[in-house]
Design a protein around this motif. Structure first.
Motif, PDB file in Angstrom:
ATOM      1  N   ILE A 189      -8.758  -5.573 -17.817  1.00  0.00           N
ATOM      2  CA  ILE A 189      -9.312  -4.084 -18.814  1.00  0.00           C
ATOM      3  C   ILE A 189      -9.155  -2.783 -17.317  1.00  0.00           C
ATOM      4  O   ILE A 189      -9.582  -3.803 -16.867  1.00  0.00           O
ATOM      5  CB  ILE A 189     -10.448  -3.873 -19.555  1.00  0.00           C
ATOM      6  CG1 ILE A 189     -10.076  -5.242 -20.851  1.00  0.00           C
ATOM      7  CG2 ILE A 189     -10.338  -2.507 -20.278  1.00  0.00           C
ATOM      8  CD1 ILE A 189     -11.520  -5.257 -21.675  1.00  0.00           C
ATOM      9  N   THR A 190      -7.669  -2.124 -17.657  1.00  0.00           N
ATOM     10  CA  THR A 190      -7.862  -1.259 -16.883  1.00  0.00           C
ATOM     11  C   THR A 190      -9.375  -0.090 -17.476  1.00  0.00           C
ATOM     12  O   THR A 190      -8.408   0.353 -18.116  1.00  0.00           O
ATOM     13  CB  THR A 190      -6.466  -0.665 -16.586  1.00  0.00           C
ATOM     14  OG1 THR A 190      -5.133  -1.693 -16.511  1.00  0.00           O
ATOM     15  CG2 THR A 190      -6.307   0.329 -15.525  1.00  0.00           C
ATOM     16  N   LEU A 191      -9.746   0.023 -15.968  1.00  0.00           N
ATOM     17  CA  LEU A 191     -10.667   0.681 -16.426  1.00  0.00           C
ATOM     18  C   LEU A 191     -10.443   2.763 -16.029  1.00  0.00           C
ATOM     19  O   LEU A 191      -9.324   2.291 -15.726  1.00  0.00           O
ATOM     20  CB  LEU A 191     -11.542   1.061 -15.332  1.00  0.00           C
ATOM     21  CG  LEU A 191     -12.435  -0.508 -15.736  1.00  0.00           C
ATOM     22  CD1 LEU A 191     -14.037  -0.092 -14.643  1.00  0.00           C
ATOM     23  CD2 LEU A 191     -12.704  -1.408 -16.521  1.00  0.00           C
ATOM     24  N   SER A 192     -10.753   3.462 -16.927  1.00  0.00           N
ATOM     25  CA  SER A 192     -10.795   5.469 -16.515  1.00  0.00           C
ATOM     26  C   SER A 192     -11.052   5.520 -14.632  1.00  0.00           C
ATOM     27  O   SER A 192     -11.468   5.389 -14.371  1.00  0.00           O
ATOM     28  CB  SER A 192     -11.175   5.704 -17.716  1.00  0.00           C
ATOM     29  OG  SER A 192     -12.872   5.693 -17.154  1.00  0.00           O
ATOM     30  N   THR A 193     -10.495   6.455 -15.104  1.00  0.00           N
ATOM     31  CA  THR A 193     -10.487   7.132 -13.651  1.00  0.00           C
ATOM     32  C   THR A 193     -11.965   7.177 -13.333  1.00  0.00           C
ATOM     33  O   THR A 193     -12.043   6.843 -12.145  1.00  0.00           O
ATOM     34  CB  THR A 193      -9.356   8.772 -13.578  1.00  0.00           C
ATOM     35  OG1 THR A 193      -7.948   8.113 -13.925  1.00  0.00           O
ATOM     36  CG2 THR A 193      -9.437   9.192 -11.823  1.00  0.00           C
ATOM     37  N   ASP A 194     -12.644   7.976 -13.924  1.00  0.00           N
ATOM     38  CA  ASP A 194     -14.115   8.430 -14.256  1.00  0.00           C
ATOM     39  C   ASP A 194     -14.506   7.235 -13.242  1.00  0.00           C
ATOM     40  O   ASP A 194     -15.810   7.394 -12.932  1.00  0.00           O
ATOM     41  CB  ASP A 194     -14.963   8.702 -14.930  1.00  0.00           C
ATOM     42  CG  ASP A 194     -14.462   9.813 -15.258  1.00  0.00           C
ATOM     43  OD1 ASP A 194     -14.266  10.904 -14.283  1.00  0.00           O
ATOM     44  OD2 ASP A 194     -14.417  10.381 -16.457  1.00  0.00           O
ATOM     45  N   TYR A 229       1.309  -1.522  -0.099  1.00  0.00           N
ATOM     46  CA  TYR A 229       0.072  -0.187  -0.188  1.00  0.00           C
ATOM     47  C   TYR A 229       1.411   0.578   0.231  1.00  0.00           C
ATOM     48  O   TYR A 229       1.501   1.532   0.544  1.00  0.00           O
ATOM     49  CB  TYR A 229      -1.094  -0.262   1.322  1.00  0.00           C
ATOM     50  CG  TYR A 229      -1.868   0.661   1.648  1.00  0.00           C
ATOM     51  CD1 TYR A 229      -2.810   1.783   0.309  1.00  0.00           C
ATOM     52  CD2 TYR A 229      -1.290   2.381   2.060  1.00  0.00           C
ATOM     53  CE1 TYR A 229      -3.679   2.953   1.239  1.00  0.00           C
ATOM     54  CE2 TYR A 229      -1.899   3.300   2.798  1.00  0.00           C
ATOM     55  CZ  TYR A 229      -3.041   4.103   1.860  1.00  0.00           C
ATOM     56  OH  TYR A 229      -3.342   4.974   1.924  1.00  0.00           O
ATOM     57  N   THR A 230       0.536   2.157  -1.214  1.00  0.00           N
ATOM     58  CA  THR A 230       1.272   3.519  -0.602  1.00  0.00           C
ATOM     59  C   THR A 230       0.394   4.514  -0.433  1.00  0.00           C
ATOM     60  O   THR A 230      -0.082   4.576  -1.603  1.00  0.00           O
ATOM     61  CB  THR A 230       1.722   3.560  -2.647  1.00  0.00           C
ATOM     62  OG1 THR A 230       2.696   2.765  -3.199  1.00  0.00           O
ATOM     63  CG2 THR A 230       2.343   4.846  -2.272  1.00  0.00           C
ATOM     64  N   ALA A 231       0.534   5.200   0.058  1.00  0.00           N
ATOM     65  CA  ALA A 231      -0.044   6.064   1.041  1.00  0.00           C
ATOM     66  C   ALA A 231      -0.923   7.369  -0.305  1.00  0.00           C
ATOM     67  O   ALA A 231       0.482   7.445  -0.458  1.00  0.00           O
ATOM     68  CB  ALA A 231       0.547   7.011   2.074  1.00  0.00           C
ATOM     69  N   THR A 232      -2.397   7.995  -0.120  1.00  0.00           N
ATOM     70  CA  THR A 232      -2.417   8.371  -1.024  1.00  0.00           C
ATOM     71  C   THR A 232      -3.569   8.667  -0.532  1.00  0.00           C
ATOM     72  O   THR A 232      -3.998   8.942   0.846  1.00  0.00           O
ATOM     73  CB  THR A 232      -2.074   7.510  -2.641  1.00  0.00           C
ATOM     74  OG1 THR A 232      -3.055   8.391  -3.417  1.00  0.00           O
ATOM     75  CG2 THR A 232      -2.985   6.128  -2.621  1.00  0.00           C
ATOM     76  N   SER A 233      -3.534  10.070  -1.670  1.00  0.00           N
ATOM     77  CA  SER A 233      -5.427  10.377  -1.372  1.00  0.00           C
ATOM     78  C   SER A 233      -6.569   9.657  -2.127  1.00  0.00           C
ATOM     79  O   SER A 233      -6.343   9.788  -3.355  1.00  0.00           O
ATOM     80  CB  SER A 233      -5.580  11.840  -1.371  1.00  0.00           C
ATOM     81  OG  SER A 233      -6.483  12.381  -1.214  1.00  0.00           O
ATOM     82  N   GLY A 234      -7.495   8.668  -1.648  1.00  0.00           N
ATOM     83  CA  GLY A 234      -8.422   8.560  -2.335  1.00  0.00           C
ATOM     84  C   GLY A 234      -9.412   9.917  -2.335  1.00  0.00           C
ATOM     85  O   GLY A 234     -10.617   8.929  -3.142  1.00  0.00           O
ATOM     86  N   SER A 235      -9.873  10.787  -2.348  1.00  0.00           N
ATOM     87  CA  SER A 235     -10.929  11.219  -2.100  1.00  0.00           C
ATOM     88  C   SER A 235     -11.457  11.311  -3.296  1.00  0.00           C
ATOM     89  O   SER A 235     -12.409  11.790  -4.095  1.00  0.00           O
ATOM     90  CB  SER A 235     -10.659  12.883  -1.610  1.00  0.00           C
ATOM     91  OG  SER A 235      -9.477  13.232  -2.116  1.00  0.00           O
ATOM     92  N   SER A 236     -10.840  11.465  -5.010  1.00  0.00           N
ATOM     93  CA  SER A 236     -11.249  11.877  -5.878  1.00  0.00           C
ATOM     94  C   SER A 236     -11.075  10.667  -6.499  1.00  0.00           C
ATOM     95  O   SER A 236     -12.074  10.470  -7.770  1.00  0.00           O
ATOM     96  CB  SER A 236      -9.517  12.337  -6.887  1.00  0.00           C
ATOM     97  OG  SER A 236      -8.576  11.581  -6.974  1.00  0.00           O
ATOM     98  N   LEU A 237     -10.620   9.442  -5.982  1.00  0.00           N
ATOM     99  CA  LEU A 237     -11.488   8.338  -6.492  1.00  0.00           C
ATOM    100  C   LEU A 237     -13.159   7.823  -5.319  1.00  0.00           C
ATOM    101  O   LEU A 237     -13.065   6.674  -5.973  1.00  0.00           O
ATOM    102  CB  LEU A 237     -10.210   7.508  -6.679  1.00  0.00           C
ATOM    103  CG  LEU A 237      -9.274   8.035  -7.468  1.00  0.00           C
ATOM    104  CD1 LEU A 237      -8.308   6.618  -7.795  1.00  0.00           C
ATOM    105  CD2 LEU A 237      -9.393   8.061  -8.826  1.00  0.00           C
ATOM    106  N   ASN A 238     -12.943   7.852  -4.376  1.00  0.00           N
ATOM    107  CA  ASN A 238     -14.314   7.658  -3.680  1.00  0.00           C
ATOM    108  C   ASN A 238     -13.349   6.406  -3.251  1.00  0.00           C
ATOM    109  O   ASN A 238     -14.225   5.307  -2.497  1.00  0.00           O
ATOM    110  CB  ASN A 238     -15.967   7.201  -4.533  1.00  0.00           C
ATOM    111  CG  ASN A 238     -16.602   8.440  -4.940  1.00  0.00           C
ATOM    112  OD1 ASN A 238     -16.858   9.685  -4.018  1.00  0.00           O
ATOM    113  ND2 ASN A 238     -17.238   8.043  -6.038  1.00  0.00           N
TER     114      ASN A 238
END
Length: 409
Positions: free
Chosen positions: A355-360, A229-238
């Motif tokens: 298949i890797t999905l888009s950010t949205d 796990y790499t510390a990150t902000s997941g807010s934009s990805l819910n």
């Protein structure tokens, strides 16, 4: 519906078949040919395969048989070979002058196509072995006659035994009642003992979790590169976990519940919280649960969180797995509620059937996961094998899963 929270180890054996799926077909060699003749058929849970070698004089009959069954639409003729395959790659057939290979993907093939290929395999065996359909029919008739004769003999024996039982009925009746009662007593005793042992096992498993115990398979995952796990902000990805972990580690240190965040075992279960073997007080419980609720984890959610260095494992105990796939279907993210689909839910990415999905799409999937009580994490996946068969958790190589397995009867 049965839900299991266990580690399942799957081992699939390939069987070599002849006329029936469970009987191996040994390679056969023709005594009148200078070239060897062999055929093997395997029928597993995932695929049907046939391999054969034969003299050249079998080639034309085999080609005619296959072409009659599969037609010429999906046929490709090259130098020294003929191939058949459909656009969906459900099946593949390659025929040369001396060899034949057939493969069928049973995960996507229809029952009708499967039956068609099984029948094709039987006819291929007849041609490769050099026997005729008539000879095979005669052999099968002889076998049927033999079995009928044996059935008649056994029926006569059954009648004889029935008459003997009637003669001995009075003497045996009392003993039969005694035996029946003894069996019933033994069965009830064994059933009660099995239930007792099951209750004891569950209690020991629960106590181990509460005391900070970490099972062998969890330890294996905490040493696996996929759970880094790499510390990150997941807010934009819910993605709810980054905020949870940041606040959780900070609060645990501030409250003196941990001195280092290198190794942590946390269990949230039945409105109780346990951290590294310590049960939190009622007040502490309220504070930490507010962290979870504010991040989007439902108040009634039960889960376990394990951390070792920069590896984490998050296991949920009451996720709504079936509803998650229904919600995906409602948004047209999957084509069917009965087709196999495997989704890697790493939190900051989503990979669906490779298949890797888009950010949205990642943000949308994470929101659906959150609403169904599912916490994404590195190395975690959710899968629908078919309608009524679901898995959520972490794979252990090719042989199993640690997490939740649901199978509906």
């Amino acid at each position: 519906m049965k839900t299991y929270f266990i580690t399942i180890i799957y081992i699939v054996f390939a069987y070599t078949l002849s006329n029936a799926q469970n009987t191996p077909t040994p390679p056969s060699t023709s005594s009148t040919q200078t070239e060897s003749t062999s055929i093997s058929i395997s029928h597993t849970e995932d695929d049907y395969k046939l391999r054969a070698r034969f003299p050249k004089n079998r080639y034309e009959k085999l080609k005619e048989l296959i072409q009659n069954e599969l037609g010429g639409k999906n046929m490709d003729i090259g130098k020294g070979y003929s191939k058949w395959s459909n656009d969906e790659k459900v099946y593949y057939v390659k025929l040369t002058e001396k060899s034949l290979r057939i493969s069928l993907d049973l995960n996507v093939a229809s029952p009708e196509l499967t039956e068609k290929f099984e029948a094709l395999g039987k006819n291929v065996k007849i041609i490769v072995s050099g026997s005729s359909a008539a000879a095979e029919k005669d052999r099968m008739q002889r076998e049927a006659d033999r079995m009928r004769h044996e059935a008649d003999r056994m029926q006569l024996e059954a009648k004889r035994l029935e008459q003997q039982l009637k003669r001995d009925a009075k003497r045996a009746e009392l003993e039969a009642r005694r035996t029946k009662k003894r069996i019933e007593r033994d069965a009830k005793r064994i059933e009660m003992e099995a239930k007792r042992l099951d209750r004891e096992a569950k209690r020991f498993e629960e106590r181990a979790r509460h005391k900070g115990g970490v099972g062998t398979h969890i330890k294996q995952l905490l040493n696996d590169s996929k759970t880094i796990y790499t510390a990150t902000s997941g807010s934009s990805l819910n993605w709810i976990w980054p905020a949870v972990q940041t606040q959780l580690l900070s609060k645990l240190k501030a409250d003196g519940l941990i001195t280092s965040d290198d190794e942590i075992t946390l269990t949230s279960e039945r409105d109780q919280l346990y951290v590294n073997g310590t049960q939190l007080s009622e007040r502490q419980n309220e504070i930490y649960r507010k962290i979870f609720i504010d991040a989007g984890i439902h108040q009634s959610a039960d889960f376990s969180f394990y951390k070792k260095g920069n590896h984490i494992v998050v296991i949920g105990l009451n996720a709504k797995i079936k509803k998650f796939f229904n919600d995906l279907y409602a948004k047209n993210y999957i084509a069917s509620k009965d087709e196999a689909v495997k989704i890697l839910i790493n939190g900051d990415s989503v990979v669906q059937n490779g298949i890797t999905l888009s950010t949205d799409k990642v943000a949308s999937y994470n929101a659906i996961l959150r609403d169904n009580g599912i916490i994404p994490a590195p190395g975690k996946y959710i899968e629908m094998k078919k309608a009524g068969s679901y898995r959520l958790g972490y794979s252990l190589g090719k042989n199993g899963i640690i997490g939740t397995w649901i199978h509906e009867d």
